[in-house]
Design an enzyme around this catalytic site. Structure first.
Site, short mmCIF file in Angstrom:
data_model
loop_
_atom_site.label_atom_id
_atom_site.label_comp_id
_atom_site.label_asym_id
_atom_site.label_seq_id
_atom_site.Cartn_x
_atom_site.Cartn_y
_atom_site.Cartn_z
N SER A 30 0.72 -1.11 0.06
CA SER A 30 0.05 -0.07 0.17
C SER A 30 0.77 1.11 0.19
CB SER A 30 -0.78 0.12 1.36
OG SER A 30 -0.07 0.25 2.39
N LYS A 31 0.31 2.46 -0.22
CA LYS A 31 1.22 3.57 0.10
C LYS A 31 2.05 3.63 1.13
CE LYS A 31 0.80 6.89 -3.27
NZ LYS A 31 2.13 6.63 -3.62
N ARG A 32 1.55 2.96 2.30
CA ARG A 32 2.16 3.24 3.29
C ARG A 32 3.59 2.38 3.43
NH1 ARG A 32 2.53 0.14 7.23
NH2 ARG A 32 0.93 -1.18 6.35
N GLU A 78 5.65 7.08 -11.03
CA GLU A 78 6.67 7.57 -10.05
C GLU A 78 8.29 6.67 -10.31
OE1 GLU A 78 5.63 7.52 -5.85
OE2 GLU A 78 3.37 8.22 -6.57
#
Ligand code: GLU
Length: 488
Positions: free
Chosen positions: A255-257, A265
């Protein structure tokens, strides 16, 4: 496999760019299509009106193109099974919804959010899993009309059969069985006429003749629901396989975390698309020959669902860096220079317009770093001393290497070193080695002060090639500044 032509799909929501998690399953679908001479369909699940944007669609196309994952049918290029955006297919869903309603597989439900919330709370209090009460399943015509007259707008629900088992043979996990008694009468179409994911995806797959559904394990729980719809429509079921999650290094779902990022990106962070693809394909799949480096053609030649594991795979950024370094070394210098330019431009080291002479010089600079680059984004900080008139000196390097003795040595060496003719790396090296011998020093004791004086740091590309490329004038200016005590 029978003669049926493989048709697989990728169905992103155009609500943001593609994550590496989406890329993983898309890549497997693409490889499956290409390895079977099949068709790869791209379609948009754009029913989230708030968040879906055409601009995101464009971003998805761009990222797929950057990766070289081409599609055979899609919103932008059309195809025989279009349209390829769900919001342009509402008429199709309506027709199937009517069919389910007419055959008794679906019914209108008029329950309000408050009524449903009360049911849910009751289930929670009893500590049981919530299943819709089916209060509206057998409404009489009069009861329906009364609710309509109250201004209630119904949703369409699926009438889940009692006491049956929904089973399918997952291509990757084997047989999965679910009792229908654990499945709530789920919603097919919202009161605003827009279908929910589980309904729209089935109708899309069905009407687009999709033969294989390959998706992430997060969708396993949706599959029995979707199968019930196929069965109610008496439609043949595509083959279905669920690929394991991609986990972060903390073994939590990516996840982003914990490091998940958008495909774009990675491009901006200086990864090559071939490195990212090679890295991604190894998450859950092993090539036959065991060699981790595998070309796109080899992937297509070898890809096979039987070697896809159901276990989750860990996304290890250090391994991606390592692979990227490998692919940077493999690249021909001309294309690597082209790919590097935007990074140097963004760092302000190179202007927008690059003439042939400057390009030639950048080519040489990239060449000097090619061996040790991990990402293209590292290039500006590794090579800025080639571009800047005034360079920054690493204070630790100055303190450690530019001692008073070293400065004296530089002073003695400077006239000979800076007078070398012609200004070429081999000549410079011969002169420097002659100085080492005369002064009875170690090469390090002579080379390191020169390196720090010229580059501001203790680690640089090969010294004499660096000098040759910097040019006599710049070298003279920097060495003189050190001798004269200007660098502290
Ligand atoms: N939009 C869904 C997703 O990206 C598609 C799921 C599916 O493949 O059925 O997860």
């Amino acid at each position: 496999m029978n003669n049926e032509k493989v048709r697989v799909r990728m169905a992103p929501s155009p609500t943001g760019p593609i994550h590496v998690g989406n890329l993983h399953t898309s890549l497997f679908n693409w490889l499956f299509a290409r390895s079977h001479g099949g068709t790869f369909v791209l379609r948009m699940e754009d029913t989230d009106r708030e968040r879906s944007r055409r601009e995101w669609e464009e971003v998805i196309y761009q990222e797929m193109r950057w990766l070289g994952l081409d599609w055979d049918e899609g919103p932008d290029i059309g195809g025989p099974f279009g349209p390829y955006r769900q919001m342009e297919r509402l008429g199709i869903y309506e027709e199937y919804a009517r069919r389910l309603l007419e055959t008794g597989h679906a019914y209108h439900c008029y329950c309000t959010p408050e009524e449903l919330e009360a049911e849910r709370r009751e289930a929670q209090l009893k500590g049981v899993a919530y299943l819709y009460s089916r209060r509206c399943r057998n409404l009489s015509e009069a009861e329906r009309r009364r609710r309509e007259a109250e201004g209630r707008r119904p949703v369409l629900r699926f009438a889940v059969p009692d006491g049956e088992t929904v089973a399918f043979d997952d291509l990757i996990r084997g047989r999965i069985e679910t009792p229908t008694d654990s499945i709530s009468d789920f919603i097919l179409v919202r009161s605003n006429g827009i279908p929910v994911y589980n309904f729209a995806v089935v109708i899309d797959d069905l009407t687009m003749n999709i033969t294989h559904i390959i998706r992430g394990e997060g969708h396993i729980s949706n599959t029995p629901t979707q199968i019930l719809i196929y069965q109610a429509l008496r439609a043949p079921l595509p083959k279905i396989g669920h690929v394991g999650h991609v986990l972060g290094t903390d073994r939590a779902k990516l996840s982003k975390r914990n490091g998940d990022a958008f495909v774009g990106e990675y491009r901006e962070r200086g990864y090559l698309s071939e490195a990212l693809l090679n890295f991604m394909v190894l998450l859950g799949w092993t090539p036959m020959h065991g060699n981790e480096f595998i070309t796109r053609e080899e992937m297509i030649g070898e890809f096979d669902l039987s070697r896809v594991t159901k276990a989750a795979a860990v996304f290890d950024p250090a391994k991606l860096d390592w692979m990227n370094g490998h692919y940077i070394r493999q690249r021909d210098l001309a294309s690597l220079t082209e790919l590097s330019l935007p990074f140097l431009q963004r760092a302000g080291l190179v202007g927008e317009e690059v003439g042939p002479e400057e390009r030639g010089r950048i080519h040489e600079i990239v060449h000097l770093e090619q061996e040790r680059l991990k990402t293209l984004a590292d290039l500006p900080k590794l090579t800025d001393f080639f571009f800047k008139e005034v360079i920054e000196y690493d204070p630790a390097a100055v303190k450690k290497v530019l001692t008073p003795e070293a400065r004296k040595l530089l002073g003695d060496a400077a006239p000979r070193l800076l007078g070398v003719e012609p200004w070429e790396s081999a000549r410079l090296e011969a002169e420097a080695r002659a100085l080492v011998a005369e002064k009875q020093q170690t090469p390090q004791a002579v080379f390191q002060p020169i390196r720090v004086a010229l580059t501001g740091r203790t680690v640089s590309p090969p010294l004499f090639e660096t000098m040759a490329l910097l040019g006599r004038e710049r070298c003279a200016k920097r060495i003189r500044a050190v001798i004269e005590g200007g660098v502290n």
